[in-house]
Design an enzyme around this catalytic site. Sequence first.
Site, short mmCIF file in Angstrom:
data_model
loop_
_atom_site.label_atom_id
_atom_site.label_comp_id
_atom_site.label_asym_id
_atom_site.label_seq_id
_atom_site.Cartn_x
_atom_site.Cartn_y
_atom_site.Cartn_z
N ASP A 1 34.13 11.05 -0.94
CA ASP A 1 32.99 11.93 -0.85
C ASP A 1 32.00 11.59 -2.03
O ASP A 1 32.66 11.38 -2.98
CB ASP A 1 33.71 13.40 -0.79
CG ASP A 1 34.44 13.75 0.65
OD1 ASP A 1 34.24 12.99 1.44
OD2 ASP A 1 35.20 14.74 0.47
N ASP B 1 33.60 -1.46 -11.30
CA ASP B 1 32.73 -0.45 -10.85
C ASP B 1 31.76 -1.12 -9.88
O ASP B 1 31.00 -2.24 -10.11
CB ASP B 1 31.81 0.05 -12.08
CG ASP B 1 30.66 0.62 -11.85
OD1 ASP B 1 30.40 1.04 -10.50
OD2 ASP B 1 29.99 1.11 -12.70
N GLY B 2 31.79 -0.87 -8.38
CA GLY B 2 31.04 -1.15 -7.57
C GLY B 2 29.48 -1.13 -7.63
O GLY B 2 28.69 -2.13 -7.28
N ASP C 1 33.12 1.75 1.58
CA ASP C 1 34.07 2.57 2.22
C ASP C 1 34.50 3.64 1.13
O ASP C 1 35.34 3.26 0.28
CB ASP C 1 35.30 1.91 2.59
CG ASP C 1 36.51 2.56 2.87
OD1 ASP C 1 36.33 3.79 3.13
OD2 ASP C 1 37.57 1.91 3.18
N SER C 2 33.92 4.70 0.79
CA SER C 2 33.91 5.32 -0.55
C SER C 2 34.69 6.76 -0.19
O SER C 2 34.90 6.94 0.87
CB SER C 2 32.52 5.49 -0.86
OG SER C 2 31.81 6.79 -0.15
N HIS D 1 39.01 2.86 10.09
CA HIS D 1 38.68 1.35 9.61
C HIS D 1 38.05 0.45 10.51
O HIS D 1 37.46 -0.44 10.29
CB HIS D 1 40.23 0.87 9.12
CG HIS D 1 40.65 1.59 7.88
ND1 HIS D 1 41.98 2.16 7.54
CD2 HIS D 1 39.86 1.80 6.73
CE1 HIS D 1 41.70 2.75 6.32
NE2 HIS D 1 40.70 2.72 5.88
N ASP E 1 42.50 1.22 -0.26
CA ASP E 1 43.71 1.21 0.37
C ASP E 1 43.74 0.09 1.21
O ASP E 1 44.91 -0.37 2.16
CB ASP E 1 43.67 2.43 1.43
CG ASP E 1 42.52 2.77 2.28
OD1 ASP E 1 42.13 1.77 3.00
OD2 ASP E 1 41.80 3.52 2.12
N1 AG3 Z 1 37.22 7.28 2.70
C1 AG3 Z 1 36.89 8.68 2.52
C2 AG3 Z 1 36.25 9.39 3.41
C3 AG3 Z 1 35.98 11.09 3.07
C4 AG3 Z 1 36.93 11.70 3.42
N2 AG3 Z 1 36.67 13.25 3.06
C5 AG3 Z 1 37.59 14.24 3.01
N3 AG3 Z 1 38.66 14.10 3.48
N4 AG3 Z 1 37.27 15.47 2.58
C6 AG3 Z 1 38.30 6.84 3.09
C7 AG3 Z 1 38.82 5.66 2.77
C8 AG3 Z 1 39.88 5.00 3.49
N5 AG3 Z 1 39.58 3.74 3.52
#
Ligand code: AG3
Length: 287
Positions: free
Chosen positions: A165, A143-144, A162-163, A68, A92
Site C-alpha cells: 500500500d 531501492d526500486g 507490484d507494491s 498475479h 514474493d
Molecule cells: N501487493 C499488495 C497489495 C496491497 C494489499 N493491501 C492490503 N492488504 N491492505 C501484493 C504483493 C503480491 N505480490
Amino acid sequence: MLPENHLWFTEYHAPGGMAQSWLLEAEKIDARRSPYQHIEIYQTASFGKLMAIDGCVMLTTRDNFLYHEMMTHPALFSHADPQHVAIIGGGDCGALLEVLKHATVQQVTQIDIDEQVTRLAEIHFPELTQSNDDARASLLFDDGLAWIRNAESNSLDVIIIDSTDPIGPAEGLFGPAFIADCYRALKPQGVIVQQSESPLIHQPLIKGIRGNMRAAGFGDLRTLGFPQPCYPSGWWSATLGSKGAGSLDEFRYDDAINKAFATLYYNADLHRGALAEPTFLRDGISD
Ligand code: AG3
C-alpha cells in the site's frame, strides 16, 4: 462449529471502517522484522498460508493467482513483443512466475527493497518461487525508485509495479517523479502496470495514479478490476498505461487465446471484459 480456542488473523482497514479475519490452524508460523517492515506468515484454515506485511495481507496460497495473473498478462499481451521486463516490488515472486511464462521475454529484473520477503516466500510459497533460477530472471534487493531513476532510457518493454500500500517503503512508488522515470525507461511502445488498490474504496488514489501516468505522457490508460478476496473490499485493480499511440483495446487477443501456458483466471475474453470500466469507477476517476 468453531474449533476450541480458535485463533484468528485480522487485517484492520481502519480508514474504511472494516476488517477481515481468517481462522488459523496455529499461532503465527514464521515472522521476520527487516529494516523496512514486519513480515508474518500464518497457516489459515481455508486459504492456505497467508503473508502479512505490517498487518496488511499481501497474499494467500488460495487466491494469489487472481492478483498475479491480472498484474502481468494484460500488460504483456498489450505489448507486441515484450522482451525486457522490470518488476518493482514483487518480492514474493508471484508476478515473476507469470512473466516467465511468456516465451518472448528475454530478461526480467525484479527489484524489491526487502530480501526477507523473498526468503520467506521461498520457504512458505515455493510454488511461486519455483522459476527463480530461470536464466532470464535477475533478482535484486535494492531501492526500486533509484533503480528506475538510473535505468537506461528506452530500455524496457514492460514495467510492473507490484507494491505494498502507499504508506511506508512503497510511498514513493505512487508519486509522479517515479512514474515519469518509468516513462523515460520504457521503449516507445512500452507498457506500465501498477497495482492500484480497491475500485470501491480507493478511488482518489486510483485517480492520482492515473493523473501521474497522464502527466508522465502515457497515452491510453485503463484500470482493470478483478476479485481479490484477501484484500480490503475483496476487489482490487491494476492500472495500465501505454507509452505508444496504440489503444489498450488492441491487445494480442489471438496470442492470448493460443497461449502455450496455463492460467487459472486470465484468458483472452476475460482480458477483453476487464477493459470495460464500471460506470461508477469511470465517473469517479475521469479527469
Ligand atoms: N501487493 C499488495 C497489495 C496491497 C494489499 N493491501 C492490503 N492488504 N491492505 C501484493 C504483493 C503480491 N505480490
